[in-house]
Motif scaffolding. Structure first.
Motif, PDB file in Angstrom:
ATOM      1  N   ARG A  50     -29.789  -7.256  -6.409  1.00 56.36           N
ATOM      2  CA  ARG A  50     -30.768  -6.318  -5.850  1.00 56.36           C
ATOM      3  C   ARG A  50     -30.586  -6.202  -4.351  1.00 56.36           C
ATOM      4  NH1 ARG A  50     -35.848  -7.276  -3.617  1.00 56.36           N
ATOM      5  NH2 ARG A  50     -35.727  -9.460  -4.230  1.00 56.36           N
ATOM      6  N   SER A  51     -30.371  -7.334  -3.686  1.00 54.73           N
ATOM      7  CA  SER A  51     -30.221  -7.303  -2.235  1.00 54.73           C
ATOM      8  C   SER A  51     -28.938  -6.611  -1.794  1.00 54.73           C
ATOM      9  CB  SER A  51     -30.240  -8.732  -1.674  1.00 54.73           C
ATOM     10  OG  SER A  51     -29.070  -9.443  -2.035  1.00 54.73           O
ATOM     11  N   GLU A  52     -27.947  -6.549  -2.687  1.00 50.79           N
ATOM     12  CA  GLU A  52     -26.668  -5.943  -2.339  1.00 50.79           C
ATOM     13  C   GLU A  52     -26.613  -4.450  -2.650  1.00 50.79           C
ATOM     14  OE1 GLU A  52     -23.367  -8.208  -3.849  1.00 50.79           O
ATOM     15  OE2 GLU A  52     -24.448 -10.097  -3.587  1.00 50.79           O
ATOM     16  N   ASN A  53     -27.730  -3.888  -3.146  1.00 48.27           N
ATOM     17  CA  ASN A  53     -27.791  -2.476  -3.523  1.00 48.27           C
ATOM     18  C   ASN A  53     -26.852  -2.144  -4.672  1.00 48.27           C
ATOM     19  OD1 ASN A  53     -28.333  -2.139  -0.167  1.00 48.27           O
ATOM     20  ND2 ASN A  53     -29.808  -1.267  -1.598  1.00 48.27           N
ATOM     21  N   LEU A  54     -26.916  -2.973  -5.711  1.00 48.79           N
ATOM     22  CA  LEU A  54     -26.138  -2.698  -6.919  1.00 48.79           C
ATOM     23  C   LEU A  54     -26.540  -1.346  -7.498  1.00 48.79           C
ATOM     24  CD1 LEU A  54     -24.159  -3.886  -9.081  1.00 48.79           C
ATOM     25  CD2 LEU A  54     -26.209  -4.559 -10.342  1.00 48.79           C
ATOM     26  N   ASP A  55     -25.556  -0.545  -7.855  1.00 42.52           N
ATOM     27  CA  ASP A  55     -25.772   0.747  -8.500  1.00 42.52           C
ATOM     28  C   ASP A  55     -25.466   0.571  -9.987  1.00 42.52           C
ATOM     29  OD1 ASP A  55     -25.711   3.326  -9.519  1.00 42.52           O
ATOM     30  OD2 ASP A  55     -24.847   4.182  -7.697  1.00 42.52           O
ATOM     31  N   ALA A  56     -26.516   0.462 -10.803  1.00 34.98           N
ATOM     32  CA  ALA A  56     -26.327   0.216 -12.230  1.00 34.98           C
ATOM     33  C   ALA A  56     -25.686   1.410 -12.934  1.00 34.98           C
ATOM     34  CB  ALA A  56     -27.663  -0.134 -12.880  1.00 34.98           C
ATOM     35  N   ALA A  57     -25.835   2.609 -12.376  1.00 31.42           N
ATOM     36  CA  ALA A  57     -25.212   3.788 -12.973  1.00 31.42           C
ATOM     37  C   ALA A  57     -23.708   3.821 -12.706  1.00 31.42           C
ATOM     38  CB  ALA A  57     -25.864   5.059 -12.439  1.00 31.42           C
ATOM     39  N   ALA A  58     -23.267   3.259 -11.580  1.00 33.70           N
ATOM     40  CA  ALA A  58     -21.847   3.253 -11.232  1.00 33.70           C
ATOM     41  C   ALA A  58     -21.132   1.995 -11.726  1.00 33.70           C
ATOM     42  CB  ALA A  58     -21.681   3.371  -9.720  1.00 33.70           C
ATOM     43  N   SER A  59     -21.884   0.988 -12.134  1.00 31.03           N
ATOM     44  CA  SER A  59     -21.306  -0.269 -12.613  1.00 31.03           C
ATOM     45  C   SER A  59     -21.021  -0.175 -14.109  1.00 31.03           C
ATOM     46  CB  SER A  59     -22.270  -1.424 -12.327  1.00 31.03           C
ATOM     47  OG  SER A  59     -22.532  -1.525 -10.938  1.00 31.03           O
ATOM     48  N   ARG A  60     -20.038  -0.927 -14.570  1.00 29.17           N
ATOM     49  CA  ARG A  60     -19.578  -0.797 -15.954  1.00 29.17           C
ATOM     50  C   ARG A  60     -19.378  -2.158 -16.639  1.00 29.17           C
ATOM     51  NH1 ARG A  60     -20.866   3.712 -15.079  1.00 29.17           N
ATOM     52  NH2 ARG A  60     -19.567   5.576 -14.836  1.00 29.17           N
ATOM     53  N   LEU A  61     -19.715  -2.171 -17.931  1.00 28.26           N
ATOM     54  CA  LEU A  61     -19.196  -3.195 -18.834  1.00 28.26           C
ATOM     55  C   LEU A  61     -18.031  -2.569 -19.596  1.00 28.26           C
ATOM     56  CD1 LEU A  61     -22.304  -5.021 -20.368  1.00 28.26           C
ATOM     57  CD2 LEU A  61     -21.176  -5.365 -18.167  1.00 28.26           C
ATOM     58  N   TRP A  62     -16.958  -3.337 -19.737  1.00 27.72           N
ATOM     59  CA  TRP A  62     -15.738  -2.831 -20.363  1.00 27.72           C
ATOM     60  C   TRP A  62     -15.510  -3.494 -21.714  1.00 27.72           C
ATOM     61  CZ3 TRP A  62     -12.225   0.866 -18.628  1.00 27.72           C
ATOM     62  CH2 TRP A  62     -12.514   1.418 -17.368  1.00 27.72           C
ATOM     63  N   PHE A  63     -15.015  -2.696 -22.669  1.00 30.04           N
ATOM     64  CA  PHE A  63     -14.833  -3.159 -24.033  1.00 30.04           C
ATOM     65  C   PHE A  63     -13.463  -2.748 -24.561  1.00 30.04           C
ATOM     66  CE2 PHE A  63     -19.296  -2.511 -23.254  1.00 30.04           C
ATOM     67  CZ  PHE A  63     -19.901  -3.643 -23.803  1.00 30.04           C
ATOM     68  N   ARG A  64     -12.949  -3.545 -25.474  1.00 29.24           N
ATOM     69  CA  ARG A  64     -11.741  -3.217 -26.233  1.00 29.24           C
ATOM     70  C   ARG A  64     -12.078  -3.387 -27.705  1.00 29.24           C
ATOM     71  NH1 ARG A  64      -7.493  -7.569 -25.466  1.00 29.24           N
ATOM     72  NH2 ARG A  64      -9.022  -8.606 -26.794  1.00 29.24           N
ATOM     73  N   ASP A  65     -12.011  -2.291 -28.445  1.00 28.61           N
ATOM     74  CA  ASP A  65     -12.369  -2.310 -29.868  1.00 28.61           C
ATOM     75  C   ASP A  65     -13.747  -2.933 -30.094  1.00 28.61           C
ATOM     76  OD1 ASP A  65      -9.861  -1.207 -30.481  1.00 28.61           O
ATOM     77  OD2 ASP A  65      -8.942  -3.192 -30.576  1.00 28.61           O
ATOM     78  N   GLN A 103      -9.091   1.091 -11.102  1.00 32.91           N
ATOM     79  CA  GLN A 103      -8.700   2.473 -10.821  1.00 32.91           C
ATOM     80  C   GLN A 103      -9.798   3.437 -11.254  1.00 32.91           C
ATOM     81  OE1 GLN A 103      -5.627   3.585  -9.224  1.00 32.91           O
ATOM     82  NE2 GLN A 103      -7.125   5.243  -8.999  1.00 32.91           N
ATOM     83  N   ALA A 104     -10.463   3.146 -12.356  1.00 36.10           N
ATOM     84  CA  ALA A 104     -11.571   4.000 -12.794  1.00 36.10           C
ATOM     85  C   ALA A 104     -12.693   3.990 -11.767  1.00 36.10           C
ATOM     86  CB  ALA A 104     -12.088   3.536 -14.155  1.00 36.10           C
ATOM     87  N   ALA A 105     -12.988   2.804 -11.195  1.00 32.87           N
ATOM     88  CA  ALA A 105     -14.032   2.723 -10.170  1.00 32.87           C
ATOM     89  C   ALA A 105     -13.637   3.520  -8.934  1.00 32.87           C
ATOM     90  CB  ALA A 105     -14.288   1.258  -9.808  1.00 32.87           C
ATOM     91  N   ILE A 106     -12.362   3.451  -8.545  1.00 30.31           N
ATOM     92  CA  ILE A 106     -11.877   4.211  -7.394  1.00 30.31           C
ATOM     93  C   ILE A 106     -11.990   5.711  -7.653  1.00 30.31           C
ATOM     94  CG2 ILE A 106      -9.821   4.765  -6.047  1.00 30.31           C
ATOM     95  CD1 ILE A 106      -8.948   1.813  -6.488  1.00 30.31           C
ATOM     96  N   ASP A 107     -11.572   6.141  -8.833  1.00 30.75           N
ATOM     97  CA  ASP A 107     -11.607   7.571  -9.161  1.00 30.75           C
ATOM     98  C   ASP A 107     -13.040   8.093  -9.156  1.00 30.75           C
ATOM     99  OD1 ASP A 107      -8.866   7.459  -9.414  1.00 30.75           O
ATOM    100  OD2 ASP A 107      -8.888   7.387 -11.612  1.00 30.75           O
ATOM    101  N   GLU A 108     -13.960   7.336  -9.732  1.00 26.84           N
ATOM    102  CA  GLU A 108     -15.351   7.780  -9.770  1.00 26.84           C
ATOM    103  C   GLU A 108     -15.951   7.818  -8.366  1.00 26.84           C
ATOM    104  OE1 GLU A 108     -18.064   6.334 -12.839  1.00 26.84           O
ATOM    105  OE2 GLU A 108     -16.348   5.352 -13.768  1.00 26.84           O
ATOM    106  N   ALA A 109     -15.641   6.812  -7.558  1.00 27.82           N
ATOM    107  CA  ALA A 109     -16.168   6.791  -6.193  1.00 27.82           C
ATOM    108  C   ALA A 109     -15.656   7.981  -5.396  1.00 27.82           C
ATOM    109  CB  ALA A 109     -15.778   5.480  -5.517  1.00 27.82           C
ATOM    110  N   THR A 110     -14.386   8.308  -5.562  1.00 26.89           N
ATOM    111  CA  THR A 110     -13.813   9.463  -4.872  1.00 26.89           C
ATOM    112  C   THR A 110     -14.488  10.755  -5.332  1.00 26.89           C
ATOM    113  OG1 THR A 110     -11.684   8.303  -4.675  1.00 26.89           O
ATOM    114  CG2 THR A 110     -11.668  10.703  -4.402  1.00 26.89           C
ATOM    115  N   ALA A 111     -14.707  10.873  -6.634  1.00 33.19           N
ATOM    116  CA  ALA A 111     -15.304  12.089  -7.182  1.00 33.19           C
ATOM    117  C   ALA A 111     -16.733  12.296  -6.689  1.00 33.19           C
ATOM    118  CB  ALA A 111     -15.277  12.029  -8.707  1.00 33.19           C
ATOM    119  N   ARG A 112     -17.474  11.229  -6.452  1.00 34.77           N
ATOM    120  CA  ARG A 112     -18.861  11.397  -6.003  1.00 34.77           C
ATOM    121  C   ARG A 112     -18.970  11.505  -4.480  1.00 34.77           C
ATOM    122  NH1 ARG A 112     -19.388   5.936  -8.290  1.00 34.77           N
ATOM    123  NH2 ARG A 112     -19.116   4.443  -6.584  1.00 34.77           N
TER     124      ARG A 112
END
Length: 283
Positions: A50-65, A103-112
């Motif tokens: 919370r103190s670090e200004n986490l953005d829950a919409a920009a943060s991801r959990l990653w899955f494989r199958d 790379q996905a985080a970089i691409d999304e950050a650039t797009a926004r």
């Protein structure tokens, strides 16, 4: 965005889609056997990010199958974002998943429209550093941790407690202009119990957080008119006298006056330095 897909049959879903308990479990699994122990409860996870200004919409959990493989947590302030945490569960490490995740985080950050992304990495974590360099990150500065085991009988002045928010405001006005993200005035403004703040005769200030294995000093500030007069050392002695239990710790110290002051005060340098790395985004 509800989910994104990446190579190697990976799928990412926003942290917003999960409960606090689920995100905390994912965090703990992704940092098992890490350089330093990272184990959270939902309460300590919320307090930290919370103190670090986490953005829950920009943060991801990653899955494989359908199985969790890791997470990327993004914090955001203005045009700058920060990789607050990125990790893989043990069984998914060494398989090349880190690159598409970041790379996905970089691409999304650039797009926004973000203009820079930063992160911290242990210098000893060579595989992670090389990945970050391949994706365009460059070392900005070194960050160091100091600790001190309290000594019985250390003379201490009388500490007076005050609102941590008042100290955060002082840091914003009178502190260094380029403090590391976790200890910048914006982060300190979110400090609340069990964090506590004290001053010594209205000349030197500290915010600290007692933890089971250490007492973490979040900031130490001496008012400009009273610098180089021994007030910083007296403040640390007063803290040492008031908190005689676990070691006192100050993290993410930058080279310069703070580093030199702690060295002269007899604090021990922890041999796990970090690099702060930055990647420009967009044009």
């Amino acid at each position: 965005m509800d989910s994104i897909s990446s190579p190697a049959s990976l799928t990412a879903r926003p942290v917003l889609n999960f409960t606090s308990a689920e995100v905390t479990e994912a965090m703990n699994r992704s940092f098992e056997e890490y350089f330093v122990p990272l184990v959270f409860t939902p309460e300590t996870f919320e307090r930290r990010f919370r103190s670090e200004n986490l953005d829950a919409a920009a943060s991801r959990l990653w899955f494989r199958d359908g199985e969790l493989i890791g997470l990327t947590l993004l914090a955001r302030r203005g045009y700058t974002c920060r990789v607050a945490a990125m990790g893989l569960v043990r069984e998914a490490r060494g398989q090349g998943y880190g690159r598409p995740m970041l790379q996905a985080a970089i691409d999304e950050a650039t797009a926004r429209g973000d203009r820079a992304m930063l992160l911290e990495v242990f210098q000893a974590n060579e595989p992670a550093r090389k990945l970050y360099e391949r994706l365009g990150f460059r070392n900005e500065r070194e960050l160091f941790t100091f600790q001190r085991a309290p000594t019985a009988g250390v003379p201490g002045g009388m500490l007076t407690e005050l609102d941590p928010l008042d100290v955060a405001r002082l840091v914003a006005r009178e502190g260094s202009a380029d403090l590391p993200w976790m200890f910048a005035a914006e982060s300190l403004a979110a400090a609340a119990a069990p964090a506590r703040a004290f001053h010594l005769e209205d000349k030197a200030y500290v915010i600290l957080r007692p933890e089971p294995t250490r007492t973490l000093l979040l900031t130490v500030l001496v008012r400009p008119a009273h610098r180089r007069q021994g007030w910083g050392r007296r403040l640390l002695q007063a803290v040492e006298a008031a908190y005689p239990g676990p070691s006192l710790t100050i993290s993410m110290v930058t080279p310069g006056p703070g580093y030199d002051f702690l060295t002269a005060a007899g604090w021990e340098l922890v041999p796990l330095p970090l690099f702060e790395m930055v990647r420009p985004l967009g044009a």
